[in-house]
Motif scaffolding. Structure first.
Motif, PDB file in Angstrom:
ATOM      1  N   GLU A 111       0.835  -1.212   0.000  1.00 57.86           N
ATOM      2  CA  GLU A 111       0.000   0.000   0.000  1.00 57.86           C
ATOM      3  C   GLU A 111       0.862   1.252   0.000  1.00 57.86           C
ATOM      4  OE1 GLU A 111      -4.048   0.252   1.975  1.00 57.86           O
ATOM      5  OE2 GLU A 111      -2.965  -1.090   3.338  1.00 57.86           O
ATOM      6  N   LEU A 112       1.853   1.286   0.888  1.00 61.12           N
ATOM      7  CA  LEU A 112       2.702   2.472   0.946  1.00 61.12           C
ATOM      8  C   LEU A 112       3.549   2.593  -0.312  1.00 61.12           C
ATOM      9  CD1 LEU A 112       3.646   4.954   2.471  1.00 61.12           C
ATOM     10  CD2 LEU A 112       5.375   3.534   3.606  1.00 61.12           C
ATOM     11  N   ALA A 113       3.985   1.450  -0.868  1.00 58.35           N
ATOM     12  CA  ALA A 113       4.791   1.504  -2.087  1.00 58.35           C
ATOM     13  C   ALA A 113       4.036   2.208  -3.209  1.00 58.35           C
ATOM     14  CB  ALA A 113       5.195   0.096  -2.518  1.00 58.35           C
ATOM     15  N   TRP A 114       2.726   1.948  -3.345  1.00 61.66           N
ATOM     16  CA  TRP A 114       1.980   2.612  -4.419  1.00 61.66           C
ATOM     17  C   TRP A 114       1.935   4.120  -4.194  1.00 61.66           C
ATOM     18  CZ3 TRP A 114       0.978   2.311  -9.171  1.00 61.66           C
ATOM     19  CH2 TRP A 114       0.130   3.249  -9.752  1.00 61.66           C
ATOM     20  N   ILE A 115       1.680   4.534  -2.965  1.00 62.82           N
ATOM     21  CA  ILE A 115       1.632   5.974  -2.687  1.00 62.82           C
ATOM     22  C   ILE A 115       2.993   6.603  -2.969  1.00 62.82           C
ATOM     23  CG2 ILE A 115       1.309   7.700  -0.856  1.00 62.82           C
ATOM     24  CD1 ILE A 115      -0.762   5.728   0.381  1.00 62.82           C
ATOM     25  N   LEU A 116       4.068   5.922  -2.568  1.00 65.31           N
ATOM     26  CA  LEU A 116       5.407   6.466  -2.807  1.00 65.31           C
ATOM     27  C   LEU A 116       5.781   6.426  -4.285  1.00 65.31           C
ATOM     28  CD1 LEU A 116       7.412   5.088   0.253  1.00 65.31           C
ATOM     29  CD2 LEU A 116       6.229   7.281   0.005  1.00 65.31           C
ATOM     30  N   ASN A 117       5.204   5.478  -5.064  1.00 63.87           N
ATOM     31  CA  ASN A 117       5.399   5.491  -6.514  1.00 63.87           C
ATOM     32  C   ASN A 117       4.918   6.806  -7.115  1.00 63.87           C
ATOM     33  OD1 ASN A 117       6.588   3.021  -7.163  1.00 63.87           O
ATOM     34  ND2 ASN A 117       4.639   1.943  -7.214  1.00 63.87           N
TER      35      ASN A 117
END
Length: 335
Positions: A92-98
């Motif tokens: 989940e956080l990886a997508w936001i940071l993408n």
């Protein structure tokens, strides 16, 4: 949200053939950090699938890394040991940071160029973007320190840049700490036994190039005996190792295993031939590694125990990560 103090996060990929470089460059250092830091150690199975993995082997390799952590001396009751895919907050956080990180940053990542090879068009999107997942792994725990090898420093810089940009973009001040690298020990970069100019790797076609965490005492002695060297005796100073990659690698391995500096090793063995030094190195390697190998085998014979450790660790990891992702969603404006 309260800031953590001295929280370490790190992980090892479960891609099979754990070797001496993984132990000296990472896992052994993890053991010492548990005395001074709050430690979260992950088996990064989501990173592993950036290149294709056989599903059965991936499961076995995940247990092997967990077993290596425990056998090396990491206490799962005081530290968190888990596998990445059990904690959805990473993805989940990886997508936001993408959506925070920039393509230009990823284009500068040298490891993608190395791993993708000449035919980059056939590499997975995951292999290209995995430094952002690595940033999420660290930031979702608001980790303050990350033990890294030289080859991962660039990725940690990207994690710091991404954290800083998130904080700036959303006026979140210092919500994400900027994680600091921990580079430890005299042999953070262990080289191939067959070519001292190349890093020890599980993908090298020659099994003689690496000492694995499953090797027997006889295997270890054979591989060190056949290790690449040169005809000259060991030098008496560290400067004398320059231009002698095979010699420098073996001296570095001895130093790391013995808890010595390279200078101290050469004070003891300088001027001697490799015919004398290699048996001493083999004896030392067997002394240090065999107890870990034996304990790994014992743990691997009880997969249900390892799965229980990973499950409990994931519960504890989620207790830290889920509130962080919930706050990130609020900051971003998700309802």
């Amino acid at each position: 949200m309260e800031k953590p103090q001295n929280r370490v996060f790190s992980g090892v990929q479960p891609t099979g053939n754990l070797h001496l470089g993984n132990y000296l460059g990472a896992i052994r250092n993890f053991v010492g950090l548990q005395q001074t830091h709050e430690c979260i150690y992950c088996v990064v199975d989501m990173h592993a699938i950036t290149v294709w993995q056989d599903p059965k082997e991936l499961a076995a390799n995940t247990r092997e890394v967990a077993a290596a952590y425990i056998a090396a001396g990491i206490d799962p009751s005081t530290n968190i040991i888990f596998n990445q895919s059990k904690v959805a907050a990473h993805a989940e956080l990886a997508w936001i940071l993408n959506c925070v990180a920039r393509i230009g940053w990823l284009n500068r990542m040298t490891q993608f160029k190395d791993k993708a090879g000449k035919d980059r068009e056939k590499a997975s999107v995951g292999l290209y973007a995995y430094p952002i997942l690595m940033a999420a792994d660290i930031l979702v725990y608001r980790a303050t320190h990350v033990p890294v090898g030289d080859d991962q420093k660039q990725h940690l810089e990207l994690a710091r840049d991404t954290a800083q940009k998130f904080n700036n973009d959303f006026g979140a001040q210092d919500f994400f700490p900027l994680p600091e690298p921990l580079i430890m020990g005299p042999a953070t970069r262990v080289m191939s036994l067959r070519d001292g100019t190349k890093k020890m790797s599980k993908s090298d076609p020659s099994d003689l190039s690496r000492i694995t965490m499953r090797d027997s005492a006889d295997d270890i002695a054979k591989k060190i005996r056949k290790a690449q060297t040169d005809p000259d005796p060991l030098p008496e100073t560290v400067e004398g190792l320059q231009g002698r990659p095979g010699a420098e690698n073996l001296v570095g391995i001895y130093a790391a295993l013995a808890g010595m500096t390279k200078a101290e090793v050469l004070a003891q063995y300088g001027g001697q031939q490799f015919s004398a030094f290699k048996p001493a190195l083999a004896d030392l390697a067997v002394e240090k590694l065999s107890p870990i190998t034996d304990e790994m085998a014992r743990l691997m014979a009880d997969p249900a125990y390892i799965d229980g450790i990973l499950s409990k660790g994931a519960d504890r990891a989620r207790a830290i990560a889920d509130p962080v992702v919930a706050r990130v969603k609020e900051i971003v404006g998700f309802i």
